[in-house]
Design an enzyme around this catalytic site. Structure first.
Site, PDB file in Angstrom:
ATOM      1  N   TYR A  90     -25.391 -41.731 -17.305  1.00  0.00           N
ATOM      2  CA  TYR A  90     -25.258 -40.544 -16.467  1.00  0.00           C
ATOM      3  C   TYR A  90     -24.052 -39.727 -16.914  1.00  0.00           C
ATOM      4  O   TYR A  90     -23.100 -40.258 -17.496  1.00  0.00           O
ATOM      5  CB  TYR A  90     -25.053 -40.926 -14.997  1.00  0.00           C
ATOM      6  CG  TYR A  90     -26.296 -41.371 -14.268  1.00  0.00           C
ATOM      7  CD1 TYR A  90     -27.060 -40.465 -13.541  1.00  0.00           C
ATOM      8  CD2 TYR A  90     -26.700 -42.702 -14.284  1.00  0.00           C
ATOM      9  CE1 TYR A  90     -28.201 -40.871 -12.857  1.00  0.00           C
ATOM     10  CE2 TYR A  90     -27.834 -43.128 -13.605  1.00  0.00           C
ATOM     11  CZ  TYR A  90     -28.579 -42.198 -12.890  1.00  0.00           C
ATOM     12  OH  TYR A  90     -29.705 -42.610 -12.217  1.00  0.00           O
ATOM     13  N   ASP A 131     -31.411 -39.007  -6.599  1.00  0.00           N
ATOM     14  CA  ASP A 131     -31.240 -38.422  -5.269  1.00  0.00           C
ATOM     15  C   ASP A 131     -31.599 -36.941  -5.268  1.00  0.00           C
ATOM     16  O   ASP A 131     -31.724 -36.312  -6.328  1.00  0.00           O
ATOM     17  CB  ASP A 131     -29.788 -38.580  -4.806  1.00  0.00           C
ATOM     18  CG  ASP A 131     -29.413 -40.027  -4.522  1.00  0.00           C
ATOM     19  OD1 ASP A 131     -30.322 -40.823  -4.237  1.00  0.00           O
ATOM     20  OD2 ASP A 131     -28.216 -40.347  -4.591  1.00  0.00           O
TER      21      ASP A 131
END
Length: 259
Positions: free
Chosen positions: A117, A56
């Site tokens: 992540y 994103d």
């Protein structure tokens, strides 16, 4: 693919603050757009990369792989020189870490077997973490958040953490790891690994766990959220600045030179 066409993986790292994510999109600057342009300049032919996934706007990557096809032997036996040329043209916030030939059927997105992540949080005002970590005022209960994170490991359907109206065939993901740890008295990190992730999934998970850590919900509330399969039941998505794609893993027989 013709016999003289070869497939390559390129390993990248980038600071995402200046970009609208990885993937090319109209009327917005993306990391992929910049990388494709530079590769085309260095390799002297049009290059269209395929990334291991999309990030994103504002999300960072310590490791992201993309593949591309190339006619001829421009890179063969000259990888270091090509890599230096690519880095010379890339802006300071994008780095090419490695480039290597892979099997012609190798796919940066579909062949990845693990993605990881990290989400970073800090509590004191720190100009050197601005845009690179999320600042919180109150320290959450890490024990409660880790308890809730472990409850998540029993689930596969993560619809409740997915951005609405995404074009995916399934919302199932296989979690491999999820935990919080203190890096110092003023820095906290959440690490999570899975075979795949849904859009906005990690940021929604972090927001939900922070709500639990702040005492707004008990750790067992995570069961209610996951079983609802409803994004409205989960917490608010946290800002992109603290999120990093840290590792992407492939089968060794696909790209033996992966580092």
């Amino acid at each position: 693919m013709s016999p003289v066409t070869k497939r390559y993986f390129i390993e990248l790292a980038f600071n995402g603050n200046a970009y609208h994510g990885w993937q090319i999109q109209p009327n917005a600057l993306s990391v992929q757009q910049v990388v494709d342009r530079v590769l085309g300049q260095v390799l002297r032919q049009p290059v269209n990369t395929v990334g291991c996934g999309r990030t994103d706007t504002g999300v960072h990557a310590q490791q992201l792989f993309a593949h591309f096809d190339l006619d001829g032997n421009i890179i063969a036996d000259n990888e270091a020189k090509v890599l230096n040329s690519i880095n010379a043209l890339l802006p300071p916030d994008i780095a090419a870490k490695n480039i290597f030939e892979v099997a012609n059927h190798a796919h940066a997105r579909f062949d990845a077997i693990k993605r990881s992540y990290a989400y970073y949080i800090h509590f004191n005002k720190n100009p050197f973490l601005n845009g690179l970590s999320w600042r919180l005022r109150d320290k959450p209960d890490i024990t409660a958040m880790n308890e809730a994170a472990q409850f998540m490991m029993a689930y596969q359907d993560f619809s409740c953490f997915s951005k609405s109206h995404t074009q995916v065939f399934t919302n199932n993901c296989q979690l491999m790891h999820a935990s919080w740890e203190w890096l110092s008295e003023e820095r906290l990190v959440f690490r999570i690994s899975a075979d795949r992730f849904l859009r906005n999934m990690v940021r929604a998970i972090v927001g939900t766990l922070i709500a639990i850590g702040n005492g707004k919900q008990q750790p067992t509330y995570i069961h209610e959220v996951l079983q609802s399969k409803d994004r409205r039941a989960a917490g608010t998505s946290v800002p992109a600045c603290g999120l990093y794609l840290t590792e992407v893993v492939y089968p060794w027989d696909l790209c033996e030179k992966q580092r």
